[in-house]
Design a protein around this motif. Structure first.
Motif, PDB file in Angstrom:
ATOM      1  N   SER A 182       0.824  -1.203   0.000  1.00 25.02           N
ATOM      2  CA  SER A 182       0.000   0.000   0.000  1.00 25.02           C
ATOM      3  C   SER A 182       0.864   1.261   0.000  1.00 25.02           C
ATOM      4  O   SER A 182       0.580   2.215  -0.726  1.00 25.02           O
ATOM      5  N   LEU A 183       1.919   1.270   0.801  1.00 25.95           N
ATOM      6  CA  LEU A 183       2.812   2.430   0.851  1.00 25.95           C
ATOM      7  C   LEU A 183       3.513   2.656  -0.485  1.00 25.95           C
ATOM      8  O   LEU A 183       3.765   3.795  -0.879  1.00 25.95           O
ATOM      9  N   ALA A 184       3.803   1.582  -1.179  1.00 26.67           N
ATOM     10  CA  ALA A 184       4.494   1.703  -2.464  1.00 26.67           C
ATOM     11  C   ALA A 184       3.568   2.192  -3.569  1.00 26.67           C
ATOM     12  O   ALA A 184       4.008   2.857  -4.503  1.00 26.67           O
ATOM     13  N   THR A 185       2.289   1.894  -3.452  1.00 29.69           N
ATOM     14  CA  THR A 185       1.367   2.241  -4.533  1.00 29.69           C
ATOM     15  C   THR A 185       0.459   3.424  -4.221  1.00 29.69           C
ATOM     16  O   THR A 185      -0.062   4.060  -5.137  1.00 29.69           O
ATOM     17  N   ASN A 186       0.241   3.723  -2.954  1.00 28.33           N
ATOM     18  CA  ASN A 186      -0.656   4.809  -2.547  1.00 28.33           C
ATOM     19  C   ASN A 186       0.068   5.770  -1.620  1.00 28.33           C
ATOM     20  O   ASN A 186      -0.183   5.812  -0.438  1.00 28.33           O
ATOM     21  N   HIS A 187       0.972   6.519  -2.153  1.00 31.25           N
ATOM     22  CA  HIS A 187       1.782   7.407  -1.321  1.00 31.25           C
ATOM     23  C   HIS A 187       1.393   8.866  -1.527  1.00 31.25           C
ATOM     24  O   HIS A 187       0.728   9.218  -2.490  1.00 31.25           O
ATOM     25  N   LEU A 188       1.831   9.692  -0.606  1.00 29.42           N
ATOM     26  CA  LEU A 188       1.577  11.125  -0.697  1.00 29.42           C
ATOM     27  C   LEU A 188       2.499  11.758  -1.738  1.00 29.42           C
ATOM     28  O   LEU A 188       3.657  11.379  -1.870  1.00 29.42           O
ATOM     29  N   GLU A 189       1.962  12.735  -2.434  1.00 32.71           N
ATOM     30  CA  GLU A 189       2.735  13.528  -3.389  1.00 32.71           C
ATOM     31  C   GLU A 189       3.139  14.838  -2.696  1.00 32.71           C
ATOM     32  O   GLU A 189       2.591  15.199  -1.659  1.00 32.71           O
ATOM     33  N   ILE A 190       4.073  15.565  -3.280  1.00 39.08           N
ATOM     34  CA  ILE A 190       4.534  16.826  -2.702  1.00 39.08           C
ATOM     35  C   ILE A 190       3.369  17.777  -2.455  1.00 39.08           C
ATOM     36  O   ILE A 190       3.301  18.435  -1.419  1.00 39.08           O
ATOM     37  N   GLU A 191       2.443  17.830  -3.374  1.00 37.19           N
ATOM     38  CA  GLU A 191       1.278  18.712  -3.215  1.00 37.19           C
ATOM     39  C   GLU A 191       0.466  18.344  -1.973  1.00 37.19           C
ATOM     40  O   GLU A 191      -0.111  19.209  -1.316  1.00 37.19           O
ATOM     41  N   ASP A 192       0.422  17.064  -1.655  1.00 43.30           N
ATOM     42  CA  ASP A 192      -0.297  16.606  -0.458  1.00 43.30           C
ATOM     43  C   ASP A 192       0.382  17.121   0.806  1.00 43.30           C
ATOM     44  O   ASP A 192      -0.277  17.592   1.738  1.00 43.30           O
ATOM     45  N   PHE A 193       1.708  17.041   0.845  1.00 45.49           N
ATOM     46  CA  PHE A 193       2.453  17.511   2.009  1.00 45.49           C
ATOM     47  C   PHE A 193       2.233  19.009   2.237  1.00 45.49           C
ATOM     48  O   PHE A 193       2.122  19.470   3.359  1.00 45.49           O
ATOM     49  N   GLN A 194       2.165  19.758   1.162  1.00 46.12           N
ATOM     50  CA  GLN A 194       2.011  21.206   1.253  1.00 46.12           C
ATOM     51  C   GLN A 194       0.661  21.617   1.844  1.00 46.12           C
ATOM     52  O   GLN A 194       0.516  22.725   2.339  1.00 46.12           O
ATOM     53  N   MET A 195      -0.310  20.739   1.823  1.00 44.16           N
ATOM     54  CA  MET A 195      -1.636  21.050   2.360  1.00 44.16           C
ATOM     55  C   MET A 195      -1.775  20.703   3.846  1.00 44.16           C
ATOM     56  O   MET A 195      -2.749  21.078   4.481  1.00 44.16           O
ATOM     57  N   ILE A 196      -0.814  20.015   4.408  1.00 44.79           N
ATOM     58  CA  ILE A 196      -0.876  19.616   5.820  1.00 44.79           C
ATOM     59  C   ILE A 196      -0.532  20.822   6.687  1.00 44.79           C
ATOM     60  O   ILE A 196       0.558  21.386   6.578  1.00 44.79           O
ATOM     61  N   LYS A 197      -1.455  21.192   7.549  1.00 42.61           N
ATOM     62  CA  LYS A 197      -1.274  22.370   8.409  1.00 42.61           C
ATOM     63  C   LYS A 197      -0.894  21.999   9.849  1.00 42.61           C
ATOM     64  O   LYS A 197      -0.454  22.837  10.614  1.00 42.61           O
ATOM     65  N   ASN A 198      -1.079  20.741  10.225  1.00 41.52           N
ATOM     66  CA  ASN A 198      -0.790  20.288  11.583  1.00 41.52           C
ATOM     67  C   ASN A 198       0.703  20.304  11.872  1.00 41.52           C
ATOM     68  O   ASN A 198       1.526  20.239  10.960  1.00 41.52           O
ATOM     69  N   ASP A 199       1.041  20.360  13.162  1.00 38.65           N
ATOM     70  CA  ASP A 199       2.430  20.160  13.568  1.00 38.65           C
ATOM     71  C   ASP A 199       2.801  18.708  13.264  1.00 38.65           C
ATOM     72  O   ASP A 199       2.024  17.793  13.558  1.00 38.65           O
ATOM     73  N   VAL A 200       3.971  18.508  12.677  1.00 39.17           N
ATOM     74  CA  VAL A 200       4.403  17.167  12.278  1.00 39.17           C
ATOM     75  C   VAL A 200       5.808  16.922  12.791  1.00 39.17           C
ATOM     76  O   VAL A 200       6.700  17.757  12.615  1.00 39.17           O
ATOM     77  N   LEU A 201       6.006  15.780  13.424  1.00 31.30           N
ATOM     78  CA  LEU A 201       7.327  15.345  13.861  1.00 31.30           C
ATOM     79  C   LEU A 201       7.768  14.208  12.947  1.00 31.30           C
ATOM     80  O   LEU A 201       7.156  13.147  12.925  1.00 31.30           O
TER      81      LEU A 201
END
Length: 82
Positions: A10-29
């Motif tokens: 699943s991780l290999a076929t359904n991963h986040l794209e750069i555009e997805d990361f840019q939409m995350i507003k939460n604090d992330v560690l």
């Protein structure tokens, strides 16, 4: 093992794209083991730079978290972050 195989596929076929990361507003560690053979520090920093509110924590002398996580070390770092 079957669940691990499904997760990895699943991780290999359904991963986040750069555009997805840019939409995350939460604090992330983002965590990374210094002995990690699956993910590089450069890859982790690249993702960090695309996130709005993120921090990278490198665990010295630790492998990839999925391989052999030190739960106490991870727990204490998460508690410090949040």
């Amino acid at each position: 093992m079957l669940n691990t195989e499904k997760l990895m596929w699943s991780l290999a076929t359904n991963h986040l794209e750069i555009e997805d990361f840019q939409m995350i507003k939460n604090d992330v560690l983002l965590t990374l083991g210094s002995l990690d053979k699956m993910v590089t520090f450069e890859e982790t920093k690249y993702v960090q730079n695309t996130l709005i509110n993120s921090k990278v924590k490198v665990f010295e002398n630790q492998p990839h978290q999925f391989e052999n996580v030190n739960f106490e070390l991870l727990k204490s770092e998460i508690e410090l972050f949040f």
